[in-house]
Structure formats: C-alpha cells, structure tokens
Design a protein around this motif. Structure first.
Motif, short mmCIF file in Angstrom:
data_model
loop_
_atom_site.label_atom_id
_atom_site.label_comp_id
_atom_site.label_asym_id
_atom_site.label_seq_id
_atom_site.Cartn_x
_atom_site.Cartn_y
_atom_site.Cartn_z
N MET A 1 21.94 27.91 18.96
CA MET A 1 21.48 26.40 18.82
C MET A 1 21.59 26.36 17.47
N ALA A 2 22.17 25.36 16.95
CA ALA A 2 22.21 25.12 15.28
C ALA A 2 20.95 24.38 14.94
N ALA A 3 20.65 24.48 13.77
CA ALA A 3 19.47 23.95 13.25
C ALA A 3 20.02 22.99 12.10
N TYR A 4 19.35 21.94 11.93
CA TYR A 4 19.69 20.93 10.94
C TYR A 4 18.54 20.66 9.88
N THR A 5 18.59 20.67 8.69
CA THR A 5 17.54 20.44 7.79
C THR A 5 17.70 19.16 6.97
N PHE A 6 16.70 18.25 7.08
CA PHE A 6 16.96 16.86 5.78
C PHE A 6 15.64 16.76 5.59
N ARG A 7 15.73 15.48 4.62
CA ARG A 7 14.42 14.77 4.22
C ARG A 7 14.18 14.04 5.14
N LEU A 8 12.94 13.91 5.87
CA LEU A 8 12.49 12.77 6.66
C LEU A 8 11.19 12.09 6.03
N ASN A 9 11.48 11.04 5.78
CA ASN A 9 10.22 10.13 5.07
C ASN A 9 9.49 11.24 3.87
N GLY A 10 10.21 11.77 3.16
CA GLY A 10 9.86 12.68 2.04
C GLY A 10 9.42 13.78 2.27
N ARG A 11 9.64 14.34 3.50
CA ARG A 11 9.09 15.77 3.83
C ARG A 11 10.37 16.37 4.27
N SER A 12 10.54 17.95 4.30
CA SER A 12 11.44 18.66 4.78
C SER A 12 11.37 18.46 6.35
N ALA A 13 12.24 18.51 7.02
CA ALA A 13 12.00 18.39 8.50
C ALA A 13 13.34 19.27 9.11
N THR A 14 13.21 20.03 10.17
CA THR A 14 14.46 20.83 10.84
C THR A 14 14.29 20.43 12.17
N VAL A 15 15.61 20.35 12.88
CA VAL A 15 15.49 20.11 14.17
C VAL A 15 16.81 20.95 14.77
N VAL B 1 23.79 14.17 14.66
CA VAL B 1 22.59 14.83 13.91
C VAL B 1 23.18 15.68 12.54
N SER B 2 24.43 16.30 12.97
CA SER B 2 25.09 17.36 12.02
C SER B 2 25.17 16.34 10.70
N ARG B 3 25.40 15.18 10.69
CA ARG B 3 25.52 14.43 9.67
C ARG B 3 24.44 14.23 8.72
N ALA B 4 23.22 14.61 9.45
CA ALA B 4 21.91 14.26 8.56
C ALA B 4 21.58 15.32 7.74
N ALA B 5 22.09 16.65 8.11
CA ALA B 5 21.69 17.82 7.16
C ALA B 5 21.95 17.50 5.62
N GLY B 6 20.88 17.63 5.04
CA GLY B 6 20.91 17.63 3.59
C GLY B 6 20.81 16.14 2.96
N LYS B 7 20.57 15.24 3.89
CA LYS B 7 20.34 13.88 3.70
C LYS B 7 19.00 13.47 3.67
N SER B 8 18.71 12.40 2.94
CA SER B 8 17.17 11.90 2.88
C SER B 8 17.23 10.67 4.05
N ILE B 9 16.28 10.84 5.33
CA ILE B 9 16.11 9.92 6.22
C ILE B 9 14.83 9.21 5.88
N THR B 10 14.82 7.68 6.07
CA THR B 10 13.75 7.09 5.99
C THR B 10 13.54 6.18 7.31
N THR B 11 12.74 6.50 7.89
CA THR B 11 12.14 5.47 9.24
C THR B 11 11.25 4.45 8.91
N LEU B 12 11.04 3.73 9.79
CA LEU B 12 10.01 2.57 9.72
C LEU B 12 8.28 3.34 9.32
N GLU B 13 8.30 4.55 9.88
CA GLU B 13 6.99 5.10 9.55
C GLU B 13 6.88 5.48 8.34
N GLY B 14 8.24 5.60 7.52
CA GLY B 14 8.03 6.13 5.85
C GLY B 14 8.31 4.80 4.89
N LEU B 15 8.19 3.67 5.55
CA LEU B 15 8.09 2.65 4.57
C LEU B 15 6.89 2.40 4.14
#
Ligand code: FES
Ligand code: FES
Length: 153
Positions: free
Chosen positions: A1-15, A65-79
């Motif tokens: 299974m592949a892992a993808y890491t990105f920034r989520l609301n300012g913190r590193s996240a891996t799925v 999900v593969s396009r999220a790798a290396g990106k900075s993601i912000t959800t409503l929770e991060g605003l």
C-alpha cells in the motif's frame, strides 16, 4: 500500500491507500478525521467537499490522494477555531448565512479562495466565485452578504 505525505492544516500528515486515484475526501473524513469537507454529489458538481490545495479552492471528491503528496492542504478545521474564527467564518456567523449548513463548508472555503485572489470583490464577483457551489436551502443572499462583510475586514 502506498503512503502519501502532505501538510494538513499546518502539520505533516501521512495516509495510506491502495488506490492512487482514491478521492482525498474519503481519507480526510476517514483516517484524518476532518469533517468540515462534506460528501455531496461526489462528482465535482456541488462544492460541498471543497478544500484549499496550496491556497486554491479544490473539490476533494475529485482530487486523487496521489496528487496531494507534497502539497499544503487546508480544510475548514484549519481556518479558525470557535474562539478565534477566520474572518470569513465570523462573517457567516454574523450574517447567519446557513440553514441546514451542508453547503457551508464549500461556501466558506470558496470565499477564502476568492478573497485571497481578490481582496475587495464586487457583488457580481462574489456571485460568480460561488456560482458552482449549490445551496438547496436558498441561503445565497445571506452568503453573498457574509462574503462582502468579510471583505470589509
Ligand atoms: S461532493 Fe465534491 S463537488 Fe459535490
Ligand atoms: S444551507 Fe442548506 S444547502 Fe446551503
């Protein structure tokens, strides 16, 4: 299974996912516990699932999900937080710009994206920016007022 890491609301996240095309929305709402983005149509047509990807309003139901790798993601929770809401969130509260609230995530995220591009949008620019966000409750007038209020700071 592949892992993808990105920034989520300012913190590193891996799925992890078996499928590089799995919509990011599923992982945000599942493994990552972000319930701001909503599943509406699942087809990129309603805007309920909107998030910011490197500051751009993006429909997470049709963002692999593969396009999220290396990106900075912000959800409503991060605003913002209940104690310190983002100015767009505060304006939506002040204008009471929600009924059922299902579209509100997408409306707020799209508005944040708009104000990042256009600090003082006209009413027509606000309507245009939110034209692809569906609201079944007919709250549009209040939503447009809320975005104008947020733009005034
Ligand atoms: S759920 Fe993504 S656009 Fe409708
Ligand atoms: S407030 Fe119900 S869909 Fe918009």
């Amino acid at each position: 299974m592949a892992a993808y890491t990105f920034r989520l609301n300012g913190r590193s996240a891996t799925v992890e996912s078996w499928d590089p095309d799995q919509p990011l929305l599923y992982l945000l709402r599942g493994a990552l516990g972000q319930h701001g983005p909503k599943f509406g149509c699942g087809l990129g047509q309603c805007g309920a699932c909107a998030i910011l990807v490197d500051g751009q309003t993006t429909r997470s139901c049709s963002f692999p999900v593969s396009r999220a790798a290396g990106k900075s993601i912000t959800t409503l929770e991060g605003l913002g937080t209940p104690e310190r809401p983002h100015r767009v969130q505060a304006a939506f509260i002040a204008e009471q710009a929600a009924q059922c609230g299902y579209c509100t995530n997408g409306m707020i995220i799209a508005s944040v994206g708009l104000l990042a591009r256009t600090a003082k949008p006209t009413s027509d620019q606000i309507k245009q920016a939110l034209a692809g966000n569906l609201c079944r409750c007919g709250t549009h007038t209040r939503i447009v007022r809320a975005v104008a209020r947020a733009a005034q700071g």
